[in-house]
Every structure is written in structure tokens, then in C-alpha cells.
Design an enzyme around this catalytic site. Structure first.
Site, PDB file in Angstrom:
ATOM      1  N   HIS A 197       0.848  -1.196   0.000  1.00  0.00           N
ATOM      2  CA  HIS A 197       0.000   0.000   0.000  1.00  0.00           C
ATOM      3  C   HIS A 197       0.879   1.239   0.000  1.00  0.00           C
ATOM      4  CE1 HIS A 197       1.005  -0.561   4.221  1.00  0.00           C
ATOM      5  NE2 HIS A 197       0.419   0.570   4.573  1.00  0.00           N
TER       6      HIS A 197
ATOM      7  N   HIS B 276       1.535   3.776   1.956  1.00  0.00           N
ATOM      8  CA  HIS B 276       1.954   4.512   3.150  1.00  0.00           C
ATOM      9  C   HIS B 276       3.477   4.640   3.092  1.00  0.00           C
ATOM     10  CE1 HIS B 276      -1.847   3.834   5.849  1.00  0.00           C
ATOM     11  NE2 HIS B 276      -1.918   4.939   5.127  1.00  0.00           N
TER      12      HIS B 276
ATOM     13  N   ASP C 148       5.979   4.439   5.001  1.00  0.00           N
ATOM     14  CA  ASP C 148       6.920   3.461   5.592  1.00  0.00           C
ATOM     15  C   ASP C 148       7.049   2.197   4.742  1.00  0.00           C
ATOM     16  OD1 ASP C 148       4.216   3.086   6.510  1.00  0.00           O
ATOM     17  OD2 ASP C 148       4.928   1.682   8.038  1.00  0.00           O
ATOM     18  N   HIS C 149       6.271   2.115   3.663  1.00  0.00           N
ATOM     19  CA  HIS C 149       6.348   0.935   2.786  1.00  0.00           C
ATOM     20  C   HIS C 149       6.874   1.254   1.385  1.00  0.00           C
ATOM     21  CE1 HIS C 149       4.080  -1.726   5.578  1.00  0.00           C
ATOM     22  NE2 HIS C 149       3.806  -0.525   6.070  1.00  0.00           N
TER      23      HIS C 149
ATOM     24  N   HIS D 163      -6.893  -2.531   5.636  1.00  0.00           N
ATOM     25  CA  HIS D 163      -6.111  -1.468   6.266  1.00  0.00           C
ATOM     26  C   HIS D 163      -6.886  -0.158   6.112  1.00  0.00           C
ATOM     27  CE1 HIS D 163      -2.545   0.135   8.012  1.00  0.00           C
ATOM     28  NE2 HIS D 163      -2.024   0.649   6.925  1.00  0.00           N
TER      29      HIS D 163
ATOM     30  N   ASP E  98       0.309  -4.258   5.807  1.00  0.00           N
ATOM     31  CA  ASP E  98      -0.413  -3.721   6.970  1.00  0.00           C
ATOM     32  C   ASP E  98      -1.873  -4.126   6.865  1.00  0.00           C
ATOM     33  OD1 ASP E  98       1.947  -2.515   7.575  1.00  0.00           O
ATOM     34  OD2 ASP E  98       1.170  -0.450   7.584  1.00  0.00           O
TER      35      ASP E  98
ATOM     36  N   HIS F  29       6.897  -5.500  11.194  1.00  0.00           N
ATOM     37  CA  HIS F  29       6.192  -4.221  11.375  1.00  0.00           C
ATOM     38  C   HIS F  29       5.968  -3.964  12.868  1.00  0.00           C
ATOM     39  CE1 HIS F  29       3.130  -1.022  10.563  1.00  0.00           C
ATOM     40  NE2 HIS F  29       3.798  -0.902   9.415  1.00  0.00           N
TER      41      HIS F  29
HETATM   42 ZN   LIG Z   1       3.149   0.450   7.890  1.00  0.00          ZN
HETATM   43 ZN   LIG Z   2       0.017   1.392   6.573  1.00  0.00          ZN
END
Ligand SMILES: [Zn+2]
Ligand SMILES: [Zn+2]
Length: 302
Positions: free
Chosen positions: A60, A62, A64-65, A137, A207, A265
Site C-alpha cells: 500500500h 503509506h 513506511d512501505h 487497512h 499492513d 512491522h
Molecule cells: Zn506500515
Molecule cells: Zn500502513
């Protein structure tokens, strides 16, 4: 087949953990799941080459990914990559890559982007397939399963000889599941080979809250890599933020009959991940908390 955990932190990097990223090495190919900030440096440390056949699957959009992607593409360009790179991800992936490519100057090699529109097989090749399932998510998000094709069962030369099949072309055909005819008699492959052996199965949650499709995807997985952002003390927070607790991840693994569970995570609040491990172990024994640069060999099933 080897799994290398590049980053195992949730949301923010910590001194001990980088942002999300996992690589599965199959032969000389690299299958990457998420590409958080710092992924390319971890690739260097883990010795994952930048010029190999590489496919990146983003769960996805976000940060952090996905924030590692611009840097990774830039380094690949600097290192003279010419080979195409394939990126799979949710709707918006094209726009994201286009935005940073236009601003920073595009990569010097073809980047083919595949936006995942519906669940099912998104990639097939190299003796395996990658399946996407929509997860649960706060934004559109996908879990992925990497499934190796079944391998032909063991061939028994003695049985083939006993049935009068001469060595050579006919043996080859039997080994690959085709019947052959010798002296007017048809011999079926199962008369001279064992049943096909299952391929290896690795599943990556991204996530997500626990959801039924995950259990299906992870059915009998050799390794389930599941997010476990919190312990159940923060159950409500997990529900609000669209995450899973260590206990819930273990419940998914148990229900799916996965052989092994890796927790990733991990929220930056857990300096000592043993609390997550202990919680998960109450439900499912074969679990570990993945650490950055940890490598796990996935052996062929016997
Ligand atoms: Zn994340
Ligand atoms: Zn996320």
C-alpha cells in the site's frame, strides 16, 4: 529459496529496525515485498544485487512501505542497470512513481508498473506465481502470496525398465507427466513416478487487520510473514489504525495451518520484542520476531 528481512519496523525506523522491506531470493531473481526508506542500504548489507531480475510488490502507499523506491531506482541507474524492473502496487502507484521520476529525473532503465485491480494471480513466471488478496487497512492495501509450482514426483527408472520403456525421450515425457505408448501399450506417468511434490509457499500480509482472505492465502504456507504492530494491550489502537496484534497474527497462523510465522512491522515502542513473542507463543508455537538482515532458508518439502 531464501527470505531476507531488510526492514522490520512499523511506521518509523528505530536504531534497531528499518522501515518495511522483505526480499525472497529464488535462484538469481529477487522478489521484494515493500520498499521502505533505507531498503537499498539494507540490500547492500545483505548482498542483494541491484542488477538482477527484480520484481517489487508494494502492499500500500503509506510512506513506511514505499519511500525507499526513489532511492533504490536512483542507485540502480547509477550502477548502470539496463534490465527492466517490474513494480506491482495499489491504484496510485503509477502516479507516485511518475511524480518522483519527473522531479528527480527518471530511471535510466524501463520501469513497468502494474496496478493491482482485482485479487488473483498478478505475476506468473520463473516457476512460481504471485497472488494478491485485498487486505483490511485504512487505505487500499494488498497481501501477497509467492507460490512455487508443484514439482514432478520422483521418477523410478527401475519401474520404467520393468515396463519395457527404453531410456531416453520416452522417460523424459513420463517425467513431465505425459503418457507414452510402448509396443501398443499405454503407460501412464503415475505408474513410474511418485505424486507431484508441492512447491514452497511464502505469504506476506502487509499492513492489515486480520481478515478471512488472509487465512485462505496463508493456508499451509511454509512461512507466513505477518505484521504484528502491537500487543493485545493496545487492541483498540490496532483496530483503529488497521493493524494486527501479535496474538491475532498467531491466531491467523494457527487457523491457516502455516508452518512458521515471522512477526514484522514492530511498533517503535517495543525496544524488547519479547513481549510480542511471548504473546504470540501462547497461541502458536512456531513463531519468531524477524530482525533486520535476518535470513531464513526455505527448504524444499520432502
Ligand atoms: Zn506500515
Ligand atoms: Zn500502513
Amino acid at each position: 529459496m531464501k527470505v531476507v528481512f531488510l526492514g522490520t519496523s512499523g511506521s518509523m525506523p528505530t536504531p534497531r529496525r528499518g522501515s518495511s522491506g522483505v526480499v525472497v531470493r529464488v535462484g538469481r531473481s529477487v522478489y521484494m515485498f515493500d520498499c521502505g526508506e533505507g531498503t537499498q542500504r539494507q540490500m547492500v548489507r545483505a548482498g542483494v544485487g541491484f542488477r538482477r531480475k527484480t520484481l517489487i510488490f508494494l502492499s500500500h502507499l503509506h510512506g513506511d512501505h514505499v519511500l525507499g523506491l526513489p532511492g533504490l531506482l536512483q542507485s540502480m541507474s547509477l550502477l548502470g542497470r539496463e534490465r527492466r524492473l517490474d513494480v506491482y502496487g495499489p491504484a496510485g502507484t503509477v502516479e507516485y512513481v511518475k511524480a518522483f521520476s519527473e522531479t528527480l529525473g527518471g530511471p535510466a532503465f524501463p520501469v513497468i508498473i502494474h496496478e493491482v485491480m482485482e485479487p488473483g494471480v498478478v505475476y506468473s513466471g520463473g516457476g512460481l506465481e504471485v497472488v494478491a488478496v485485498r487486505s483490511s487497512h485504512r487505505v487500499e492495501s494488498w497481501s501477497y502470496g509467492l507460490f512455487e509450482e508443484p514439482r514432478p514426483g520422483r521418477f523410478h527408472p527401475d519401474k520404467a525398465r520393468a515396463l519395457g520403456v527404453p531410456e531416453g525421450r520416452l522417460w523424459h515425457r513420463l517425467q513431465h507427466g505425459e503418457p507414452v505408448t510402448v509396443d501398443g501399450r499405454t503407460i501412464q506417468p503415475q505408474e513410474v513416478t511418485d505424486p507431484p511434490r508441492p512447491g514452497r509457499r511464502i505469504v506476506y500480509s502487509g499492513d492489515t487487520r486480520p481478515y478471512p482472505g488472509m487465512v485462505e492465502l496463508a493456508r499451509g504456507a511454509d512461512l507466513l510473514i505477518h505484521e504484528a504492530t502491537f500487543t493485545d494491550e493496545l487492541q483498540e489502537r490496532a483496530e483503529e489504525d488497521g493493524h494486527t496484534t501479535a496474538r491475532e497474527a498467531a491466531e491467523v497462523a494457527r487457523e491457516a495451518g502455516a508452518k512458521r510465522l515471522a512477526l514484522v512491522h514492530i511498533s517503535s515502542r517495543y525496544y524488547d520484542p519479547d513481549v510480542l513473542l511471548e504473546e504470540a507463543k501462547q497461541v502458536y508455537e512456531d513463531v519468531f520476531v524477524a530482525e533486520d538482515l535476518m535470513e531464513i532458508e526455505i527448504p524444499l518439502p520432502r
